[in-house]
Design an enzyme around this catalytic site. Structure first.
Site, short mmCIF file in Angstrom:
data_model
loop_
_atom_site.label_atom_id
_atom_site.label_comp_id
_atom_site.label_asym_id
_atom_site.label_seq_id
_atom_site.Cartn_x
_atom_site.Cartn_y
_atom_site.Cartn_z
N ASP A 18 0.87 -1.17 0.00
CA ASP A 18 0.00 0.00 0.00
C ASP A 18 0.92 1.23 0.00
O ASP A 18 2.13 1.12 0.27
CB ASP A 18 -0.87 -0.03 1.26
CG ASP A 18 -1.61 1.26 1.49
OD1 ASP A 18 -2.24 1.76 0.54
OD2 ASP A 18 -1.56 1.77 2.62
N ASP A 20 -0.27 5.17 0.86
CA ASP A 20 -0.54 6.21 1.87
C ASP A 20 -0.66 5.60 3.27
O ASP A 20 -1.44 4.69 3.51
CB ASP A 20 -1.82 6.96 1.51
CG ASP A 20 -1.62 7.79 0.26
OD1 ASP A 20 -0.64 8.56 0.23
OD2 ASP A 20 -2.40 7.66 -0.69
#
Ligand code: XBP
Ligand code: MG
Length: 268
Positions: A18, A20
């Site tokens: 991932d 953010d």
């Protein structure tokens, strides 16, 4: 198909990241501030506090987050067309402000991110990205942090334009597996939020939850490993002793155990 219980499992072949909150604290210190830059640039009095942004983070996607906030405001356009047009313009400006902030080295990668990437690579695993944010935002962060050729180090990059169904929907992870030509049990995801964990799990992928600032005490249900950052002590489902940090050989070991004896316990 996952290996049958008790059968030896091969080491994971990919680590899917991932962006953010996982690679860097880009939500609190990046996107939130860039949204506030956009409000100011358009002469709007609105500002998102750290706390308000935390509430809004339950909604994945910057444009979707804006639309949710606008729908809750008395001083936003009341009709859908003008409200959508305003949100789109604010989002465009937010992304431009975000790029400026990232270029200024405003945010560095979280502890252990580069180390774990390198360990996985050295062991022959592929790296990939599965994110809800736009490719330009990933580029802004990683060009500054990893250099202009950062994308050469990743076998697959899946961003907002690739997967319009945003986390917790599994689409972005399902597409990442397709792009890597791997099955779910051959990969591990690294996430910072419950929406992210739910997305990867719904695609059948085991997850390392590296809690970011907004999710310091979130529910870790579904995660294989949980830690405050990748260089901090980590606990794994069904493993009695914590590890001093998340290292690739340890991760391979707990992943192998998980495949042989699927979840009976839940991490808190
Ligand atoms: C996080 C998101 C994104 C960012 C903002 O994605 O939900 O919406 O907050 O980016 P992830 P955009 O944790 O999956 O990386 O404005 O481009 O949506
Ligand atoms: Mg995240």
């Amino acid at each position: 198909m996952a290996p049958s219980h008790g059968a030896p499992a091969a080491p994971p072949r990919a680590l899917i990241w991932d962006v953010d909150g996982t690679l860097a604290e880009t939500e609190r210190d990046g996107h939130r501030m860039a949204f506030n830059d956009a409000f100011a640039a358009m002469g709007l009095p609105w500002r998102w506090s750290v706390a308000r942004y935390g509430e809004l983070l339950g909604t994945s996607g910057g444009l979707e987050r804006l639309l949710r906030d606008l729908a809750e405001r008395d001083d936003a356009p009341r009709t859908l067309g003008p409200r959508l047009a305003l949100a789109r313009e604010l989002h465009r400006r937010k992304n431009a402000a975000y790029a400026h902030r990232m270029a200024a080295d405003a945010i560095t990668l979280r502890p252990g991110v580069q180390r774990l990437m390198q360990e996985a690579r050295d062991a022959g695993a592929l790296l990939a990205i599965a994110t809800t944010t736009g490719r330009a935002n990933v580029d802004a962060l990683l060009t500054r942090q990893l250099g202009a050729s950062w994308s050469d180090g990743f076998a697959a990059l899946l961003c907002a334009a690739d997967a319009p169904l945003k986390k917790p929907h599994p689409q972005v992870y399902t597409l990442a597996l397709q792009r890597l030509a791997l099955r779910a049990h051959e990969a591990i995801a690294v996430e910072d939020s419950p929406n992210g964990v739910a997305s990867a799990r719904a695609a059948g992928i085991e997850v390392v939850l590296t809690r970011s600032a907004y999710f310091e005490s979130c529910d870790a249900a579904g995660a294989l490993v949980v830690c405050n950052h990748l260089d901090a002590p980590a606990v794994a489902r069904g493993v009695p002793r914590a590890a001093p940090r998340v290292q690739w050989p340890w991760l391979c070991d707990v992943h192998r155990r998980a495949l042989r004896a699927p979840a009976t316990a839940t991490l808190q």
